[in-house]
Write an enzyme that holds these catalytic residues in place. Structure first.
Site, PDB file in Angstrom:
ATOM      1  N   CYS A  68       6.711  -0.264  63.419  1.00 14.98           N
ATOM      2  CA  CYS A  68       7.702  -0.344  62.245  1.00 14.98           C
ATOM      3  C   CYS A  68       8.783   0.561  62.662  1.00 14.98           C
ATOM      4  CB  CYS A  68       7.194  -0.071  60.831  1.00 14.98           C
ATOM      5  SG  CYS A  68       6.788   1.325  60.151  1.00 14.98           S
TER       6      CYS A  68
ATOM      7  N   CYS B  56       7.884  -4.981  60.589  1.00  9.74           N
ATOM      8  CA  CYS B  56       9.106  -5.284  59.807  1.00  9.74           C
ATOM      9  C   CYS B  56      10.001  -6.009  60.638  1.00  9.74           C
ATOM     10  CB  CYS B  56       9.611  -3.956  59.167  1.00  9.74           C
ATOM     11  SG  CYS B  56      10.273  -2.896  60.612  1.00  9.74           S
TER      12      CYS B  56
END
Length: 254
Positions: free
Chosen positions: A9, A81
């Site tokens: 992420c 993400c």
């Protein structure tokens, strides 16, 4: 051989660290796990707190830069993400790219939000481990003829098996060059052959080499030998392209 999983992420401070700790706790006997960030920061105190409250060890967890791990081989690269998904398309040649998207709990900075994120990631990892709980290699006595012949019932997979048999060991980039197909396509077919117990892998530096499983039953070996002997045209052109390949990786046998 454990499958290698890299969680990515942005900051590697919460979501990917929690995923790393969870998978290691839930299935560390089957997966080798790490996490990294495209813009690493520091572990968020609430991320560590909710992990500890759930009984998940946090020893050794720290935020890492993606560049520290990028040259390694990974079976799976899982982003958590959208930003990381956009920036991690070529993290590891041959890795299966999986995109998960969880809101960043650091934006709310509340214990309840971190606890909810941990719960959601745990559920997703539970599904991941369930789907991938099958062993990557079969025991010699368990080779099923239907499984074996299904794995070989594809032009590319059969030719790749015969080329690997001829050369001893080949990596994905060599097979991509030999068959003039995309790297993801080659990787998918190699994964099918490995799941069927026909191939094994060996990591040497940045390269992962594929070779015939050393414990293939005699009847499978005979099938491959007879097929290779009587169908040399199957690998004629791929072998020529492979031999003409520039900057070909060299296998240094022990």
């Amino acid at each position: 051989m454990k499958r290698r999983v890299l969680f990515v992420c942005t900051a590697n401070s919460a979501r990917s660290l929690m995923a790393e700790a969870l998978l290691r706790h839930m299935a560390g006997d089957r997966f080798e796990v790490a996490s990294a960030g495209t813009e690493p920061g520091e572990p968020h105190p609430l991320a560590l707190q909710v992990l500890q409250e759930a009984g998940i060890p946090v020893d050794g967890l720290y935020s890492k830069s993606l560049s520290e791990l990028q040259g390694q081989y990974w079976d799976y690269v899982i982003t958590l993400c959208e930003k990381a998904a956009r920036e991690c398309a070529n993290v590891s040649s041959g890795a299966q790219q999986i995109a998960w998207d969880f809101p960043d709990p650091a934006e709310a900075n509340r214990h309840a939000t971190f606890a909810l994120t941990l719960k959601e990631i745990r559920e997703r990892i539970g599904l991941f481990t369930l789907v991938h709980q099958k062993e990557t290699s079969l025991k010699p006595a368990d080779y099923n003829p239907v499984t074996v012949f299904k794995a070989m019932a594809d032009d590319l997979r059969l030719a790749a098996l015969l080329l690997i048999k001829d050369q001893g060991k080949l990596c994905v980039c060599e097979l991509t060059e030999a068959f003039e197909v995309s790297q993801p396509k080659v990787s998918r077919h190699l994964a099918s052959l490995r799941d069927a117990g026909l191939l094994e892998t060996e990591r040497r530096g940045q390269w992962v080499y594929y070779y015939l499983h050393p414990h293939l039953p005699d009847w499978v070996v005979r099938v491959l030998e007879e097929t290779a002997r009587n169908n040399t045209a199957l690998i004629g052109q791929p072998l020529a392209r492979l031999q003409a390949m520039a900057d070909r990786p060299a296998v240094q046998c022990p």
